[in-house]
Design a protein around this motif. Structure first.
Motif, PDB file in Angstrom:
ATOM      1  N   GLY A 237       9.674   0.247  -9.062  1.00 10.71           N
ATOM      2  CA  GLY A 237       8.337  -0.203  -8.713  1.00 10.71           C
ATOM      3  C   GLY A 237       7.327   0.905  -8.852  1.00 10.71           C
ATOM      4  O   GLY A 237       7.660   2.066  -9.091  1.00 10.71           O
ATOM      5  N   LEU A 238       6.066   0.531  -8.718  1.00  5.28           N
ATOM      6  CA  LEU A 238       4.975   1.482  -8.872  1.00  5.28           C
ATOM      7  C   LEU A 238       4.438   1.862  -7.501  1.00  5.28           C
ATOM      8  O   LEU A 238       4.204   1.007  -6.655  1.00  5.28           O
ATOM      9  CB  LEU A 238       3.861   0.861  -9.721  1.00  5.28           C
ATOM     10  N   LYS A 239       4.233   3.153  -7.282  1.00  5.70           N
ATOM     11  CA  LYS A 239       3.650   3.636  -6.030  1.00  5.70           C
ATOM     12  C   LYS A 239       2.381   4.406  -6.347  1.00  5.70           C
ATOM     13  O   LYS A 239       2.386   5.337  -7.155  1.00  5.70           O
ATOM     14  CB  LYS A 239       4.637   4.551  -5.291  1.00  5.70           C
ATOM     15  N   LEU A 240       1.262   3.989  -5.747  1.00  3.94           N
ATOM     16  CA  LEU A 240      -0.031   4.639  -5.950  1.00  3.94           C
ATOM     17  C   LEU A 240      -0.478   5.325  -4.663  1.00  3.94           C
ATOM     18  O   LEU A 240      -0.276   4.789  -3.567  1.00  3.94           O
ATOM     19  CB  LEU A 240      -1.089   3.627  -6.381  1.00  3.94           C
ATOM     20  N   VAL A 241      -1.089   6.480  -4.811  1.00  4.25           N
ATOM     21  CA  VAL A 241      -1.570   7.260  -3.682  1.00  4.25           C
ATOM     22  C   VAL A 241      -3.055   7.547  -3.897  1.00  4.25           C
ATOM     23  O   VAL A 241      -3.464   7.992  -4.977  1.00  4.25           O
ATOM     24  CB  VAL A 241      -0.795   8.583  -3.533  1.00  4.25           C
ATOM     25  N   ASN A 242      -3.855   7.253  -2.881  1.00  2.00           N
ATOM     26  CA  ASN A 242      -5.284   7.579  -2.866  1.00  2.00           C
ATOM     27  C   ASN A 242      -6.110   6.811  -3.897  1.00  2.00           C
ATOM     28  O   ASN A 242      -7.145   7.291  -4.345  1.00  2.00           O
ATOM     29  CB  ASN A 242      -5.503   9.088  -3.061  1.00  2.00           C
ATOM     30  N   PHE A 243      -5.677   5.622  -4.246  1.00  2.00           N
ATOM     31  CA  PHE A 243      -6.517   4.737  -5.049  1.00  2.00           C
ATOM     32  C   PHE A 243      -7.130   3.668  -4.148  1.00  2.00           C
ATOM     33  O   PHE A 243      -7.182   2.493  -4.487  1.00  2.00           O
ATOM     34  CB  PHE A 243      -5.710   4.089  -6.169  1.00  2.00           C
ATOM     35  N   GLY A 244      -7.601   4.090  -3.000  1.00  2.00           N
ATOM     36  CA  GLY A 244      -8.166   3.158  -2.040  1.00  2.00           C
ATOM     37  C   GLY A 244      -7.091   2.558  -1.161  1.00  2.00           C
ATOM     38  O   GLY A 244      -5.911   2.898  -1.232  1.00  2.00           O
ATOM     39  N   CYS A 245      -7.519   1.624  -0.300  1.00  2.00           N
ATOM     40  CA  CYS A 245      -6.572   0.948   0.587  1.00  2.00           C
ATOM     41  C   CYS A 245      -5.812  -0.114  -0.198  1.00  2.00           C
ATOM     42  O   CYS A 245      -6.422  -0.984  -0.828  1.00  2.00           O
ATOM     43  CB  CYS A 245      -7.300   0.286   1.760  1.00  2.00           C
ATOM     44  N   ASP A 246      -4.510  -0.050  -0.141  1.00  4.85           N
ATOM     45  CA  ASP A 246      -3.681  -1.024  -0.850  1.00  4.85           C
ATOM     46  C   ASP A 246      -3.152  -2.014   0.174  1.00  4.85           C
ATOM     47  O   ASP A 246      -2.111  -1.812   0.770  1.00  4.85           O
ATOM     48  CB  ASP A 246      -2.534  -0.298  -1.559  1.00  4.85           C
ATOM     49  N   TYR A 247      -3.896  -3.095   0.377  1.00  2.00           N
ATOM     50  CA  TYR A 247      -3.500  -4.076   1.387  1.00  2.00           C
ATOM     51  C   TYR A 247      -2.435  -5.031   0.875  1.00  2.00           C
ATOM     52  O   TYR A 247      -1.852  -5.785   1.642  1.00  2.00           O
ATOM     53  CB  TYR A 247      -4.731  -4.883   1.823  1.00  2.00           C
TER      54      TYR A 247
END
Length: 832
Positions: A237-247
């Motif tokens: 899977g893909l994990k993003l950090v600091n691209f806004g709030c990931d609700y």
């Protein structure tokens, strides 16, 4: 450990909204600190921006429908809004926007409200982010927008804008927007909003490769480095950090995934914090890759009370020079990422001291600038170390390693707070003997002077020592760790590097080529200073221009120090010339200036000169502050310099502290404030028995300055004890100074000393020659043949070499004076 939360963005902060909306959520934080948020009202979805400068809100755009927002970003001029969303009913069921799509990415003209362009309509989630290049305040003709796809690619759109009808901004040729493929086939990505950098990891043959892309003007984007990471990541899977709030991501699921964060700052730091899959039933470990040092440390902390609530994963927080690693209820670690070589510079706490005020149990996102984003509530806060609590822990901590870490943390985080430094100095003055692993005085002198010149601006981080401790081999309670070498990042762009990239490249070169430590130390001037002092004591002189230049350097330091001093000093310092300390001060200015000039490139000489003066002035001011803290504690405010009274317990305590200061500065070979030795000698005369006083003088604990000895001769009468003291002092003085001081004491013993020195000087090069006496013995009042013969020899030498009297200090001293002094001294000894 407590946190201070400021600028807390919740619905209560948006003061020009008519209502407090429970649906209000933070979506993004832009480079300029502005906060993008959304809220819903009466079936409409609104987008607003909170300006952190004006602390006002502005409505950007609204949709007349209930939308579920994935991501949002606004350009710097607030003329374009990018939003990625899905449309849903009140019951939460998704309505298809078009066949096969679940996510719609829109580009909206909002200045004024005009066209809406569909950028993507796909069956995967999209995140958006406008770039904020460093430019003047003039509007840009081209806007750049990043689109991050759940399908593991990142595109950059080039959006040309033009102004029409005054301030109306529209997209030029909206049907054709050029785009670049920035990255693809990655499994993890992190956005650095302040430095406009994209970090991402792709998997090559089961290896995790960390890459960094720098966005700037006029370049489009540049791959800066590649670095292998020895960690276990998969392609699930893909994990993003600091691209806004990931609700949209399942927080329960994500909390069990590995946690990975990249931290950097303007001093060239680059470190990666990694925690494997979190399972509170197993042993918890985490690793920190210090790429700027060439190694990684893997920590295994002891957990706190089993009754504490179990958080849903480790939280890494960026606190500029520190990274906080916390598991609420169990442990709190504060890692010094700028100086990680000594483990004692990092703080490792468990139990009640590891509590963190207001920190939620859910994982947090750490943004640059110490911002913390709580994805579960959409709350943005600024996390700051609570300095009063740091000081409280400093007072209470029983461990040397914690005292060291807390001292450095307080100095680093509170270096712009004079009150905090005053409190630290007070603590040191009251706990001078409580640390056994390091010298408290040495540590604050070195560390506080280092921070005082702000090494992040001067690029002097590797040239000035930050600690007096060279190694630390003592175990840290509740912690085990392993240090391993790692492969260094491969810099892809090494030409025309600026700022922190250049500093990182320099650090990598130091590790790669095993460059020796370049930290300045005062040992190189020890020999020159000793030579200068020895020559002055023997009456020799160096080049007048050379000595004058050294003393001019010292005068600049003292003037710089006094110019920054607003209040009068309590202790009687800086009230005499003290040539020896000024020589040492001036030599340090010359040597430190040459050291920095030899290794710093492109630094203005005047700026470097001021840096040197500030550094040495800070050293001297710290010594004065430590002494005055004890002075104030023992209420010696009205104390004046006298030798003719007995010392009190308070004065003895100050004397002991001065001895500790002298010991600390001697081993580092640091200058002392002029007047320090005179004051120390005065306290020694008052507080010590004669034999102890002389022992301290012989051991070099007390130094005999001309001012101190002159005052001693004038202040003390000729009692038996004082006669012994004066004689013992004069006998220990260098020849020239001894002759000068002896003339201030009208006493047979003083005359005897003067005579001995005179005779020694006359006879040191005299060769005995057979001859007959030519002196008329009838001129002498006493017929004492051995003495007469000796005086006959002295008179002959004097008459044959008149140049002997050209030396200062020999006025009115001749064979006649020697004869009379010998007779007076003999009479005194015989009691006649």
């Amino acid at each position: 450990m407590h946190y201070t939360y400021t600028e807390k963005y919740t619905s209560e902060q948006y003061n020009n909204l008519e209502n407090n909306y429970d649906s209000l959520r933070v979506l993004n934080v832009e480079r300029n600190g502005n906060v993008i948020y959304t809220y819903k009202d009466k079936g409409n979805t609104f987008f607003g921006v909170y300006d952190c400068q004006t602390r006002q809100n502005e409505l950007l755009y609204s949709f007349e429908t209930n939308l579920q927002v994935i991501s949002c970003s606004v350009n710097r001029e607030r003329t374009l809004l990018a939003v990625s969303l899905v449309q849903s009913t009140e019951e939460g069921r998704r309505n298809e926007l078009q066949p096969g799509s679940k996510c719609l990415t829109l580009l909206v003209e909002i200045h004024p409200i005009n066209n809406v362009k569909v950028l993507k309509a796909v069956d995967s989630y999209i995140w958006v982010q406008f770039l904020y290049p460093h430019v003047d305040n003039h509007p840009l003709s081209e806007q750049r927008l990043l689109l991050i796809s759940e399908e593991k690619y990142i595109e950059q759109f080039h959006i040309q804008v033009i102004q029409e009808d005054g301030n109306k901004v529209v997209i030029r040729n909206p049907g054709h927007l050029p785009r670049d493929r920035v990255a693809e086939d990655f499994v993890w990505a992190q956005w650095d909003m302040l430095e406009q950098r994209l970090y991402y990891i792709d998997l090559k043959k089961s290896r995790s490769i960390l890459k960094c892309i720098q966005f700037s003007v006029p370049e489009n984007f540049t791959l800066m480095f590649e670095a292998p990471l020895d960690i276990s990541l998969n392609d699930s899977g893909l994990k993003l950090v600091n691209f806004g709030c990931d609700y949209l991501q399942d927080q329960e699921k994500l909390s069990t995934h590995p946690t990975l964060c990249v931290f950097s700052n303007k001093t060239g730091i680059l470190c990666v914090c990694y925690s494997p899959e979190f399972d509170p039933r197993k042993q918890i470990t985490y690793s920190v890759f210090y790429f700027h040092k060439g190694y990684r440390k893997t920590f295994t902390p002891a957990l706190g009370s089993v009754d504490s609530h179990v958080a849903k994963g480790l939280t890494f927080l960026n606190l500029d020079y520190y990274v906080a690693v916390c598991l609420p209820g169990h442990f709190f670690h504060l890692l010094d990422i700028q100086h990680p070589d000594l483990i004692c510079h990092s703080l490792f706490m468990t139990g009640k001291n590891a509590t963190i005020d207001l920190l939620p149990p859910s994982p947090l996102q750490s943004l640059p600038g110490a911002l913390v984003l709580d994805g579960s509530s959409g709350t943005l806060s600024r996390a700051l170390l609570d300095l009063p609590h740091l000081l409280q822990l400093l007072w209470e901590s029983p461990l040397d390693c914690e005292k060291m870490a807390l001292l450095h943390c307080a100095l680093a985080c509170g270096r712009h707070s004079p009150l905090l430094e005053t409190q630290v100095i007070q603590w040191i003055s009251e706990n001078i003997s409580t640390c056994h692993s390091f010298d408290l005085i040495q540590e604050i002198l070195v560390a506080s002077s280092y921070w005082s010149i702000q090494p992040e601006r001067s690029n002097a981080d590797e040239l000035l020592p930050h600690s007096s401790v060279l190694s630390w081999n003592t175990d840290i309670p509740g912690l085990t760790f392993v240090t391993e070498e790692i492969a260094l990042p491969l810099m892809k762009q090494v030409h025309s590097l600026t700022d922190d990239w250049a500093k990182l490249n320099h650090s990598l070169d130091c590790v790669k080529y095993a460059k020796p430590h370049l930290h300045y130390n005062n040992s190189v001037i020890r020999r020159e200073w000793n030579n200068l002092v020895s020559e002055e004591n023997r009456g020799k002189r160096r080049s007048a221009a050379y000595v004058r230049n050294i003393l001019d350097n010292a005068n600049k330091v003292i003037s710089n120090l006094e110019a920054r001093r607003l209040e009068p000093r309590l202790a009687p310092l800086f009230q005499e010339e003290d040539r020896h300390q000024r020589l040492l001060m001036g030599l340090m200015v010359s040597e430190l200036r040459d050291h920095l000039l030899g290794h710093l490139q492109g630094v203005d000489k005047k700026e470097l000169e001021q840096m040197v003066l500030d550094y040495i002035s800070k050293l001297l001011d710290l010594i004065c502050s430590i002494l005055e803290a004890s002075w104030r504690k023992h209420e010696l405010h009205s104390w004046t310099l006298h030798f003719d009274r007995r010392g009190s317990a308070a004065e003895f305590a100050v004397f002991h502290l001065m001895a500790r200061i002298l010991e600390a500065t001697n081993s580092l070979f640091l200058p002392l404030p002029p007047g320090f030795h005179t004051l120390h000698m005065a306290l020694g005369v008052q507080c010590l028995p004669l034999h102890n006083l002389l022992h301290h003088i012989d051991d070099g604990v007390l130094l005999l300055t001309e001012t101190a000895v002159t005052r001693l001769m004038k202040d003390l009468d000729n009692t038996e004890r004082n006669e012994k003291l004066k004689f013992s002092i004069i006998a220990r003085l260098p020849l020239l100074l001894g002759q000068k001081i002896s003339q201030l004491w009208d006493h047979p013993m003083s005359s005897s000393i003067i005579s001995r020195n005179h005779v020694k000087r006359l006879l040191q090069d005299h060769k005995k020659q057979p001859r007959e006496s030519v002196i008329d013995k009838t001129s002498f009042r006493v017929e004492f043949l051995p003495l007469n013969y000796f005086i006959d020899i002295l008179t002959a030498i004097e008459s044959s070499n008149p140049a002997l009297y050209a030396c200062e200090g020999h006025d009115n001293v001749d064979a006649k004076f020697v004869e009379e002094a010998a007779l007076k001294h003999t009479t005194m000894l015989l009691g006649l």
